[in-house]
Design an enzyme around this catalytic site. Structure first.
Site, PDB file in Angstrom:
ATOM      1  N   SER A   6      30.695 -32.175  36.586  1.00 30.90           N
ATOM      2  CA  SER A   6      30.828 -31.377  35.551  1.00 30.90           C
ATOM      3  C   SER A   6      32.272 -30.698  35.205  1.00 30.90           C
ATOM      4  O   SER A   6      33.007 -30.379  36.200  1.00 30.90           O
ATOM      5  CB  SER A   6      29.735 -30.189  35.629  1.00 30.90           C
ATOM      6  N   LYS A   7      32.678 -30.543  33.994  1.00 32.84           N
ATOM      7  CA  LYS A   7      33.915 -29.966  33.890  1.00 32.84           C
ATOM      8  C   LYS A   7      34.266 -28.582  34.190  1.00 32.84           C
ATOM      9  O   LYS A   7      35.214 -28.250  34.600  1.00 32.84           O
ATOM     10  CB  LYS A   7      34.075 -30.173  32.133  1.00 32.84           C
ATOM     11  N   ARG A   8      32.947 -27.903  34.027  1.00 29.07           N
ATOM     12  CA  ARG A   8      33.011 -26.420  34.406  1.00 29.07           C
ATOM     13  C   ARG A   8      33.020 -26.025  35.876  1.00 29.07           C
ATOM     14  O   ARG A   8      33.635 -25.545  36.542  1.00 29.07           O
ATOM     15  CB  ARG A   8      31.918 -25.673  33.639  1.00 29.07           C
TER      16      ARG A   8
END
Ligand code: GLU
Length: 550
Positions: free
Chosen positions: A294-296
């Protein structure tokens, strides 16, 4: 309904025809079996592992078959575009040595199948859109956000599928005069596809990796052109990949959900779809279970992470190939020095489900890759990294390149090269004791080994024995001699059998010297280290260590 009149009303400024466009995109003249692939990133400024994963597959498929690998910029969503986005894309693929044969370049295009930036292709999409309207296959929809929300509410109430379809496609058959009145009044509209699909029927399709799949047909009247005349991904993908002669589309499996739309659009245009390869999502282990990167949450998703940390390009590529083709690792074991290009990349060895990205494994691959490089290669890559990310260290390395290279040459070459460096940002720590300004003495001598008294004597007696001219074996004989004079065991086998009989061993003696000279208990070959440091520095460090013992 006079569809031609409708088309002229909607697209008054479009005078060219699909034939005019087709004439500018002649079929490519390539040898039998040559694949044409592309990557089609959006210039959002964020480049991630998924981009690289797909690009490596694309590049290999194209170049291995004598085909074309090209870059198309998907800039239809202006809200997500950032300044310098295209530059970032170009830089990443040049860093990773994935050369495009054609496509967008910094200040324009390189190739005959452009333009390669979608916003510059607006007239092309509009020409095909007009042609669809002429055939009654597309129509304007004036629904506002509020109208669409009301439709959705109703669908929720009746527990029906969401979307713009069938009876909910309220502007499908708007009379011409009504359309004209709205256009004259300047009302914005989107252009929708008139779907003939039904959820009752199924489409079959063969993905080159996932095999034969079946989906319900698409029954939604999807948007082809947004209100600014710019296409959606669906419409642009179909037109571009057809005109540009793409034979194989490698893209993330998140696009499978909308594949029925794409197949339907290809059919409506009368074109053959490309072959598709939907790649597995990149997953990672998190607390015992697998989840999508996930990017986050995961900094390692961003390609910038690898650059900043100093992973070398060759290692990242190599690791991604192990994820892409299940037989790559075995091939590498059998061909440790072969260039990546000689590996026979194939869609048949690609994984169907989530590819597990394991950063520790990447680290191991990286150590191997770097261990096979020459000292000169390591020096060049390391200094290039340090110049940007650690200028102080760069200055130290570049002060005396021959010295730096000699350090990097320790344990290199041969059948079992040392694997000390995993990423460039760790090299400073590894090399630190070779440079006085980075050397951190650690004279604790506290762990097991010699008593303080013997430690002191070792440090006192060794300097008289040391001769920088000694080769490795003469050097070791002297350490042994020192051990013997301290009453320590010189034969390790003997010592292991009966450790109580000795106050220590030759290994303990050399550990004392190692700690005094390098500040650590483990290091590469001490004799070589001492040679490089030079007599004066060695003597100074021994004396300093001795002084700490009182
Ligand atoms: N712009 C799309 C994306 O970034 C491209 C997908 C494709 O390769 O067709 O996901």
């Amino acid at each position: 309904m006079d569809y031609h009149a409708l088309a002229d009303l909607l697209f008054a400024d479009i005078t060219q025809t699909p034939e005019d466009i087709a004439a500018k995109y002649p079929p490519r003249q390539l040898k039998e079996g040559a694949k044409v692939t592309r990557i089609a990133p959006s210039p959002t400024g964020f480049m991630h592992l998924g981009n690289l994963f797909g690009a490596i597959a694309d590049e290999r498929l194209a170049h291995q078959s004598g085909g074309i690998f090209y870059l198309r910029i998907e800039d239809t969503d202006q809200k997500r575009e950032v300044e310098g986005g295209v530059e970032t894309i170009l830089k990443v693929f040049s860093d990773y040595e994935l050369p495009f044969d054609e496509g967008a370049v910094l200040d324009g295009d390189n190739g005959l199948y452009g333009p390669y930036r979608q916003r510059q292709r607006a007239k092309i999409y509009q020409t095909y859109a007009k042609w669809l309207v002429q055939q009654g296959k597309a129509y304007p929809c004036f629904c506002t956000e509020a109208d669409l929300a009301a439709i959705r509410e109703k669908q929720a109430e009746l527990k029906e599928n969401f979307g713009y379809y069938g009876k909910y496609a309220v502007h499908r058959d708007m009379p011409f005069d009504e359309v004209k009145a709205k256009i004259d009044a300047g009302e914005p509209f989107v252009l929708r596809f008139r779907s003939e699909g039904s959820l009752e029927r199924r489409v079959k399709f063969n993905d080159l990796v996932k095999g034969t799949m079946e989906f319900p047909e698409n029954d939604q009247d999807v948007v082809l052109l947004k209100s600014d005349g710019i296409p959606t991904y669906h419409f642009a993908h179909v037109i571009d990949d057809h005109l540009m002669g793409t034979t194989h589309v490698v893209r993330g499996e998140e696009w499978l959900a909308t594949l029925p739309i794409h197949l339907q659009l290809f059919a409506a245009m009368g074109w053959k779809p490309p072959k598709y390869i939907h790649t597995a999502q990149l997953m990672k282990m998190d607390g015992g279970s697998k989840r999508k990167l996930s990017k986050r949450k995961d900094p390692e998703l961003a390609l910038d992470f690898y650059k900043e940390q100093g992973y070398c390009v060759a290692a990242v590529k190599e690791y991604i190939l192990t994820l892409l083709n299940s037989n790559f690792e075995d091939w590498r074991l059998a061909n440790p020095d072969a260039p990546l290009e000689s590996f026979n990349f194939t869609t048949k060895k690609m994984g169907v489900s989530g590819a597990l990205f394991d950063i520790d494994k990447l680290g191991d691959v990286s150590k191997n890759v770097i261990s096979r490089m020459t000292a000169d290669e390591v020096y060049d890559l390391l200094t290039e990294w340090a110049k940007q990310y650690d200028p102080d260290f760069y200055a130290i390395l570049a002060r005396d390149p021959a010295y730096s290279k000699a350090i990097l040459a320790i344990g290199r070459g041969g059948k079992k090269p040392r694997k000390d460096i995993m990423i460039w940002s760790q090299a400073k720590d590894y090399m630190s004791f070779f440079f006085d300004e980075l050397f951190v003495p650690d004279f604790s001598f506290s762990q097991d080994g010699l008593s303080p008294e013997l430690t002191r004597r070792a440090l006192e007696e060794y300097p008289a024995l040391y001769d920088p001219a000694d080769d490795n074996s003469a050097w070791f004989e002297k350490v042994k001699g020192l051990a013997a004079s301290l009453g320590c065991a010189t034969d390790m086998r003997e010592y292991k059998k009966n450790p109580e009989a000795y106050p220590g061993s030759v290994t303990d003696v050399s550990t004392v010297l190692r700690e005094a000279i390098t500040g650590r208990r483990n290091s590469p070959d001490l004799c070589e280290i001492m040679k490089l440091l030079g007599r004066e520095r060695v003597m100074k460090r021994l004396a300093a260590a001795r002084a700490t013992l009182g």
